[in-house]
Design a protein around this motif. Sequence first.
Motif, PDB file in Angstrom:
ATOM      1  N   ILE A 151      49.406  22.379  16.279  1.00 37.54           N
ATOM      2  CA  ILE A 151      50.695  22.911  16.819  1.00 37.54           C
ATOM      3  C   ILE A 151      50.445  24.397  16.939  1.00 37.54           C
ATOM      4  CG2 ILE A 151      53.069  23.610  16.263  1.00 37.54           C
ATOM      5  CD1 ILE A 151      52.782  21.173  14.060  1.00 37.54           C
ATOM      6  N   GLY A 152      49.588  24.934  16.022  1.00 40.49           N
ATOM      7  CA  GLY A 152      49.195  26.302  16.209  1.00 40.49           C
ATOM      8  C   GLY A 152      49.156  27.280  14.811  1.00 40.49           C
ATOM      9  N   ALA A 153      49.067  26.454  13.715  1.00 41.78           N
ATOM     10  CA  ALA A 153      49.190  27.024  12.442  1.00 41.78           C
ATOM     11  C   ALA A 153      47.985  28.093  12.185  1.00 41.78           C
ATOM     12  CB  ALA A 153      48.837  26.101  11.335  1.00 41.78           C
ATOM     13  N   ASP A 154      48.293  29.321  11.833  1.00 42.16           N
ATOM     14  CA  ASP A 154      47.390  30.146  11.279  1.00 42.16           C
ATOM     15  C   ASP A 154      46.741  29.852  10.088  1.00 42.16           C
ATOM     16  OD1 ASP A 154      49.277  30.727   9.125  1.00 42.16           O
ATOM     17  OD2 ASP A 154      49.953  32.685  10.420  1.00 42.16           O
ATOM     18  N   ASP A 155      45.541  30.793   9.615  1.00 43.33           N
ATOM     19  CA  ASP A 155      44.838  30.258   8.448  1.00 43.33           C
ATOM     20  C   ASP A 155      45.698  30.169   7.280  1.00 43.33           C
ATOM     21  OD1 ASP A 155      42.745  30.209  10.212  1.00 43.33           O
ATOM     22  OD2 ASP A 155      41.871  32.371   9.797  1.00 43.33           O
ATOM     23  N   GLU A 156      46.631  31.323   7.246  1.00 41.33           N
ATOM     24  CA  GLU A 156      47.455  31.293   5.900  1.00 41.33           C
ATOM     25  C   GLU A 156      48.169  30.145   5.850  1.00 41.33           C
ATOM     26  OE1 GLU A 156      50.463  34.392   3.658  1.00 41.33           O
ATOM     27  OE2 GLU A 156      49.919  34.582   5.843  1.00 41.33           O
ATOM     28  N   LEU A 157      48.784  29.486   6.935  1.00 43.07           N
ATOM     29  CA  LEU A 157      49.440  28.374   6.647  1.00 43.07           C
ATOM     30  C   LEU A 157      48.927  27.117   6.589  1.00 43.07           C
ATOM     31  CD1 LEU A 157      52.554  27.280   6.957  1.00 43.07           C
ATOM     32  CD2 LEU A 157      52.233  26.954   9.202  1.00 43.07           C
ATOM     33  N   HIS A 158      47.660  26.936   7.435  1.00 46.37           N
ATOM     34  CA  HIS A 158      46.592  25.812   7.024  1.00 46.37           C
ATOM     35  C   HIS A 158      46.453  25.911   5.365  1.00 46.37           C
ATOM     36  CE1 HIS A 158      43.012  23.269   7.877  1.00 46.37           C
ATOM     37  NE2 HIS A 158      42.805  24.172   6.940  1.00 46.37           N
ATOM     38  N   ALA A 159      46.204  26.979   4.990  1.00 43.54           N
ATOM     39  CA  ALA A 159      45.686  26.938   3.393  1.00 43.54           C
ATOM     40  C   ALA A 159      47.001  26.383   2.650  1.00 43.54           C
ATOM     41  CB  ALA A 159      45.061  28.233   3.003  1.00 43.54           C
TER      42      ALA A 159
END
Length: 235
Positions: A151-159
């Motif tokens: 969907i386009g999660a950035d690294d912070e949201l992924h973690a």
Amino acid sequence: MNAQRILAGLMQQAGSARRAGVDVQGLLDGLASRRAGKAPASSSGVDVGSALGGGALGLLLGSKRGRKLGGKALKYGAIAGVGALAWKAWQRSRPASGDGAHEGAPLDELRDEALERRSLALLQAMIMAARADGHVDERERALITEQIDAIGADDELHAWVERQLSAPLDALALARQADSPQAAREMYLASVAVIDDQNPMERAWLDQLASGLGLEATMKQALEREAGDAASEAP
């Protein structure tokens, strides 16, 4: 983080998949095949590629039970309209003198940082609800994080998502994320949409969350009724 983008995608795709009556387990198998480099397939007849993104996360949150979106057990219509339905439940059960001044704004009316905070709280509620029976396996965890990234999660949201998939289940800690009565109602409704309330472990999670959120029995019933009505409206 970009939680609001992820939640918006989930809501849009959940509504579409609900109307189509997607076979959750078939889609999960198709996503796994794609991940392994094989041709995608879905026993539902829905192209796996078209379901990648927000809807795929929603599908995976319920995948362990192999249920169909739109069924009464998995009330994804409640996710598609979580803000409006939670507000509607309050309107139906509020005292005659209640004017909503201290209830907080529905999700649909929030912007910027307020929308990001609410989106994050709702995503956390759904992930925790999905884990309530303890049956999210490693394959499902990997697919959930993969689809968040799609969907386009950035690294912070992924973690952050990975932490939520491993963190201890704590309904009281989750309830503290609600910054208003409306936020509490939306978090409970999103949780109702994901769990199977006939499962004792999941029903216990809902009850603990409702207690932490300070929801009265009449409000719990109103929110669960809205979720059930949203499911029954599916084609």
